[in-house]
Design a protein around this motif. Structure first.
Motif, short mmCIF file in Angstrom:
data_model
loop_
_atom_site.label_atom_id
_atom_site.label_comp_id
_atom_site.label_asym_id
_atom_site.label_seq_id
_atom_site.Cartn_x
_atom_site.Cartn_y
_atom_site.Cartn_z
N ASP A 2 10.95 -4.86 4.29
CA ASP A 2 11.74 -4.79 2.92
C ASP A 2 13.10 -3.92 3.33
O ASP A 2 12.87 -2.54 3.30
N THR A 9 12.82 -9.69 -4.04
CA THR A 9 11.56 -9.72 -4.68
C THR A 9 11.14 -11.44 -3.80
O THR A 9 9.97 -11.55 -3.43
N LYS A 59 22.94 -6.34 -4.44
CA LYS A 59 23.04 -4.85 -4.50
C LYS A 59 24.11 -4.46 -3.65
O LYS A 59 25.12 -4.64 -4.13
C1 LIG Z 1 15.59 -3.76 -5.58
C2 LIG Z 1 14.50 -3.64 -4.40
C3 LIG Z 1 13.56 -4.83 -4.35
C4 LIG Z 1 13.49 -5.83 -5.66
O1 LIG Z 1 14.98 -6.65 -5.39
P1 LIG Z 1 15.04 -7.69 -6.43
O2 LIG Z 1 16.45 -8.13 -6.03
O3 LIG Z 1 15.01 -7.03 -7.86
O4 LIG Z 1 14.21 -8.95 -6.39
C5 LIG Z 1 12.52 -4.79 -3.44
N1 LIG Z 1 12.69 -3.68 -2.40
C6 LIG Z 1 13.43 -2.67 -2.44
C7 LIG Z 1 13.41 -1.54 -1.56
C8 LIG Z 1 14.39 -2.67 -3.41
O5 LIG Z 1 15.19 -1.52 -3.79
#
Ligand SMILES: *Cc1c(COP(=O)(O)O)cnc(C)c1O
Length: 451
Positions: free
Chosen positions: A252, A136, A284
């Protein structure tokens, strides 16, 4: 300290030892026990060992076992051993990563790690970046760099003068844009709704033919890894159109960018590497502890222009990289250390193996469920699987029962009008046996629901 830290390490190990057997979700006894923490602020000191015992006794059972092998909710990594240990050591150091003079080790490892990531993802040399809390804020930071550069080209200093009266910029997103990117737009003064949405195909990929006219006052936001399907926007066509027009392309790639670490999947990033800015997460798919995201910007001066607290004119070009010139925060923890530890421990090969293993496990899950008669709603291109267990009600009940039983955990979503379970395989800790156990559990729950 000696006793306390040894004791805590033993409790941590004991927690990790429970993960393969314990329920992924806390039981009701554990949840009820949380009320014991709702006490008034103590008047007198508590011995640190007692504090830790209280925390472990009530806290450990009330966790969700997201760091175990059978948590498939949202897109959630576990914690690699080297990263967990590095996190302990870095916390012991208590370094402030804002300035190199405050922490030479933090500043050095950020620089080293950013260079490694640029190499891993195949981004242009000279790309810079910063360590933030998650994707984010990485989206926020990349878009702030875009706002800086595009308005500067229009003769407008947005950092000094704000957006009121500025030449308007247009933000183009796909219909399947992640909600966090819209949140970033809301924080930046662009407005969450003031966007042009491009229609998508049945995997959630932007249709290049539906792209509106772009120009040098446009930010085009594309996605590497749709949060439901894992699909990639067709970047080559989109980025080419953007570059011909002078538009800024922001990616993103919260988890999808990591597919670039696997040689046989690197084609998925074709075109993406030509963009202007990229957002990704380390908490992640890299499996470092929360929280950790990374923004990368082809022209680091744009990011610095957006984030610098002091007018850029006063900063000499030959200055060393100061971390706080590239992030929204000043004081912050040294996130780069855990990212460095993960990459150092895995190496290029180990990282590729970890990412590829999760992709294969997602495939294994999809095939196992399909073979038992359940519908897989997406093309499994990386680690995301969408499954329907029949009607919306049946799928809903399987999701609820799975979450209640705690053998594994996956959430629900609605994919193009259809209720689905969303399974994300993103943890280093997931074994093939975990996948088989999950398939069997889901099959059992779905059969119960059908009765
Ligand atoms: C998880 C995610 C986000 C947000 O990430 P955070 O680490 O929760 O801030 C943004 N874009 C995508 C595609 C995601 O999977």
């Amino acid at each position: 300290m000696h006793d306390l830290l040894h004791h805590t390490a033993q409790l941590a190990q004991a927690y990790l030892d429970t993960l393969p057997q314990r329920s992924v979700v806390p039981n009701s006894t554990a949840l009820d026990a949380l009320s014991r923490l709702r006490t008034p602020l103590p008047d007198h000191p508590t011995h640190p060992n007692t504090v830790i015992d209280l925390l472990d006794g009530i806290g450990s059972p009330a966790t969700v076992a997201t760091t175990g092998g059978r948590y498939f909710g949202f897109v959630t990594g576990g914690t690699l051993p080297a990263s967990l240990a590095a996190n302990w050591l870095a916390t012991t150091w208590d370094q402030n990563a804002a300035l190199s003079v405050m922490s030479p080790i933090a500043a050095t490892l950020e620089e080293v790690t950013l260079g490694w990531l640029v190499d891993l993802f195949g981004l242009p040399s000279g790309t810079g970046g910063g360590f933030v809390t998650g994707a984010t804020m990485a989206n926020f930071s990349g878009l702030a760099a875009a706002r800086h550069r595009l308005l500067q080209q229009q003769g407008w200093d947005v950092e000094a003068n704000g957006l009121f009266g500025a030449p308007p910029l247009t933000v183009v997103v796909g219909e399947e844009v992640h909600v966090s990117l819209l949140k970033a737009l809301q924080l930046l003064g662009f407005g969450r709704e003031r966007v042009v949405r491009v229609p998508v195909d049945n995997q959630g990929r932007m249709r290049p033919a539906a792209l509106p006219p772009l120009d040098e006052r446009t930010i085009l936001c594309i996605q590497a890894g749709n949060v439901n399907t894992g699909a990639f926007d067709p970047a080559p066509a989109l980025v080419e159109a953007a570059q011909a027009s002078g538009a800024w392309v922001h990616v993103d790639g919260a988890f999808g960018l990591w597919a670039g670490a696997v040689p046989s999947r690197r084609h998925l990033l074709a075109g993406y590497t030509e963009a202007n800015s990229w957002a990704t997460d380390a908490h992640k798919w890299l499996n470092v502890p929360y929280d950790c995201g990374i923004v990368l910007v082809r022209d680091p001066h744009s990011l610095r222009g957006a984030m610098s607290a002091t007018p850029a004119a006063y900063l000499a070009e030959y200055e060393p990289r100061e971390p706080y010139h590239y992030t929204p925060e000043m004081s912050r923890r040294a996130r780069g250390i855990e990212v460095w530890a993960a990459l150092q421990a895995l190496g290029r090969q180990g990282l590729a193996n970890m990412i590829e293993r999760n992709c294969q496990q997602a495939q294994q899950l999809a095939e196992g469920l399909a073979a038992r008669g359940y519908s897989i709603l997406n093309e499994v291109v990386i680690n995301q699987v969408l499954v329907s267990f029949g009607s919306a009600e049946a799928t809903e009940r399987v999701i609820n029962n799975l979450q209640r039983e705690g053998i594994a955990w996956a959430g629900g979503t609605v994919w193009q009008g259809q209720r689905a379970m969303r399974i994300s395989v993103s943890s280093w800790a997931t074994t093939d046996a975990d996948i088989e156990q999950t398939i069997a559990a889901l099959d059992h729950l779905a059969q119960q629901v059908a009765l």
